[in-house]
Design an enzyme around this catalytic site. Structure first.
Site, mmCIF file in Angstrom:
data_model
loop_
_atom_site.group_PDB
_atom_site.id
_atom_site.type_symbol
_atom_site.label_atom_id
_atom_site.label_comp_id
_atom_site.label_asym_id
_atom_site.label_seq_id
_atom_site.Cartn_x
_atom_site.Cartn_y
_atom_site.Cartn_z
ATOM 1 C CG ASN A 126 28.332 49.327 45.878
ATOM 2 O OD1 ASN A 126 27.955 49.076 47.020
ATOM 3 N ND2 ASN A 126 27.513 49.732 44.925
ATOM 4 C CG HIS A 156 51.380 32.153 46.506
ATOM 5 N ND1 HIS A 156 51.864 32.423 47.759
ATOM 6 C CD2 HIS A 156 50.145 32.736 46.455
ATOM 7 C CE1 HIS A 156 50.972 33.126 48.440
ATOM 8 N NE2 HIS A 156 49.917 33.324 47.675
ATOM 9 N N GLY A 183 29.854 44.567 39.174
ATOM 10 C CA GLY A 183 29.920 43.718 40.356
ATOM 11 C C GLY A 183 30.735 42.449 40.121
ATOM 12 C CB THR A 206 43.959 36.905 32.755
ATOM 13 O OG1 THR A 206 43.513 36.781 31.389
ATOM 14 C CG2 THR A 206 42.979 36.179 33.660
#
Length: 222
Positions: A126, A156, A183, A206
């Site tokens: 989407n 990083h 979404g 995660t």
């Protein structure tokens, strides 16, 4: 006399040492130029691109990477400006590392390189998809991606000195077949998800979840 003889012996030893070093260099050079291209690659230092996709520290300022990113930006602008969905699909097929035949993606789409993205058959996304692909992003068949989703592979250094030096690294994302992301789902670096996984709207994933592939079962992440 004895001292002169010792000096002569030392000089001969030195000359012999230099001779051996020269022979060694010649032999090494001959071997290198005759071992073939594949073997040469094993001895060559990895490029910044190779370091990047392997998840090692690399320099994003590398000229090769900057050129690859610039080429990706051109395709990104063309994709996002194209109103025809079939033409958008053709841009994606010529851009990504690999795709299925049936691809449907809405703008706006954002990526780093594109060439490190691999999607399977029947891929749908989407609006406002972000896929930052310094490391490979691989998604299987029959994926449905809701609006405003993010697949993020860059990382990083936590140490500020290293981080400020400009080096980066990343971790790949791998997802199996029949994935559905609601979404606003965010998939973070290094995540692996098996088949039949559903990520509910707003989920920040995660941790990896590898599920036994059974069509009648699914794993839900909220």
């Amino acid at each position: 006399d004895r001292r002169q003889r010792q000096m002569c012996i030392r000089d001969r030893n030195k000359d012999f040492t230099y001779f051996c070093m020269g022979v060694s260099l010649v032999v090494t050079s001959l071997l290198y130029y005759n071992i073939g291209e594949e073997a040469k690659k094993e001895y060559a230092m990895p490029t910044e691109y190779e370091k990047m996709i392997a998840g090692d520290f690399y320099k994003p300022s590398d000229p090769e990477l900057r050129a690859l990113a610039a080429s990706s930006r051109e395709k990104q602008w063309a994709f996002n400006a194209e109103p025809d969905r079939l033409k958008r699909a053709e841009i994606v097929k010529s851009w990504f590392g690999s795709t299925g035949e049936n691809v449907a993606m809405n703008p706006q789409f954002v990526t780093d390189y594109g060439v490190n993205i691999h999607i399977g058959e029947n891929f749908y996304s989407n609006w406002n998809l972000t896929m930052l692909d310094i490391c490979p992003i691989t998604i299987g068949d029959n994926a449905m991606i809701g609006p405003n989703c993010q697949f993020l592979t860059p990382l990083h250094p936590l140490d500020p000195t290293e981080r400020n030096s400009g080096i980066e690294y990343g971790a790949s994302i791998t997802i199996g077949d029949n994935f559905w992301a609601g979404g606003g789902v965010t998939i973070l670096p290094g995540v692996t998800l098996g088949d039949n996984v559903v990520a509910g709207a707003g989920a920040v994933v995660t941790l990896s979840l590898i599920h036994i592939s059974e069509p009648t079962r699914r794993s839900y992440i909220s």
